[in-house]
Scaffold this active site. Structure first.
Site, PDB file in Angstrom:
ATOM      1  CG  ASP A 136       4.199 -30.031  20.560  1.00 27.56           C
ATOM      2  OD1 ASP A 136       5.212 -29.352  20.775  1.00 27.56           O
ATOM      3  OD2 ASP A 136       3.982 -30.590  19.461  1.00 27.56           O
ATOM      4  CB  ALA A 137       1.745 -31.969  26.818  1.00 29.66           C
TER       5      ALA A 137
END
Length: 296
Positions: A241-242
């Protein structure tokens, strides 16, 4: 700068293309591109550009143009552009032709809100994309996919079988898709999968990360008394999720909400954010620079 010209009815998709460019910024880039298109008889329909810094920054451009006969001379046109413009300016560039809709592979689990929204938008003509297949780790959404005429494949995943499941999914995707969308696919993809799939992967998740993790983030958010729910769509990288963010949005909530209404509002935002991100990607409006995006 933004330049627009309404295409005439004779400007068919086969002769319309989208050009995206990323290169070190310097004087003359716009002039060189425009002059090249002019010399070849092209008409610029739309143009956007951005520079991170006019002195030593990175330059980005997205341009749509029409060129009569382009459908019969694409290879010579690309070779000419590479030699005359792209190589002298050290460009990372790509041409996508409007008569070839991007092929979108969907990965889903059991949540249907983002999945059905994309299918519906595709059928309504809001997304210029094809959906050659859906892969799920559950049977639950098969009937929905088949109602839209989309092939549905079940690839079960467990902790012990995850490497084999990823290889099975890769075999289904290879050569069939231009990008992949995780429409609430509740599995973490390995770095090996992301490298082997060879196409961009887009994910959607709620905005509570990293504050509220786990199986029931909306209840945790309710307990904390949040005043905003939202969603983030981003490209998937090996770091969870980056990846580069494409689209985000939020909705305000009050103390009157319950965990159930928070979840409903959050899912509404999720499907809208994902649809906007997918549309931007399909239309070649997203240029990635490091861990950031320029969305034209």
């Amino acid at each position: 700068m933004t330049q627009d010209a309404r295409p005439t009815p004779s400007q068919q998709p086969a002769n319309t293309a989208r050009l995206t460019i990323s290169c070190p910024d310097r004087r003359g880039i716009v002039a060189a591109v425009s002059q090249f298109l002019h010399n070849h008889g092209a008409n610029i329909i739309h143009s956007d550009q951005h520079s991170t810094d006019p002195e030593g920054g990175q330059f980005f451009m997205r341009m749509e143009f029409y060129l009569d006969g382009l459908d019969m001379a694409r290879d010579p046109f690309e070779r000419a552009f590479a030699g005359v413009v792209a190589e002298p300016f050290c460009m990372d560039w790509h041409l996508w032709y409007s008569d070839r809709p991007k092929r979108m592979g969907l990965l889903v689990s059991q949540y249907d809100h983002c999945f059905l929204d994309l299918l519906w938008r595709k059928r309504r003509g809001e997304l210029d994309a094809e959906i050659p297949l859906v892969i799920s780790n559950h049977e639950l959404l098969r009937r929905d996919a088949e109602m839209f005429g989309v092939p549905f494949h079940v690839v079960p995943v467990s902790r012990d079988t995850k490497p084999q499941a990823e290889q099975e999914a890769l075999a289904l995707l290879k050569g069939q898709v231009d990008f992949v969308v995780l429409a609430r696919y509740m599995q973490i993809l390995s770095g090996d999968f992301l490298r082997e799939v060879g196409v961009p992967v887009i994910n959607i998740h709620h905005s509570f990360l990293p504050a509220f993790v786990g199986a029931n983030p909306y209840r945790a958010a309710f307990t904390r008394g949040v005043k905003l729910v939202g969603a983030t769509a981003h490209y998937v990288t090996e770091e969870l999720d980056a990846g580069p963010i494409i689209e985000q949005d939020v909705a305000r909530v009050t103390h009157r909400e319950t965990p159930e209404t928070l979840m409903r509002l959050g899912r509404d935002v999720e499907r809208q954010v994902l649809a906007r991100a997918v549309k931007a990607h399909v239309e070649d409006r997203v240029l990635v620079h490091g861990n950031k995006t320029m969305v034209f």
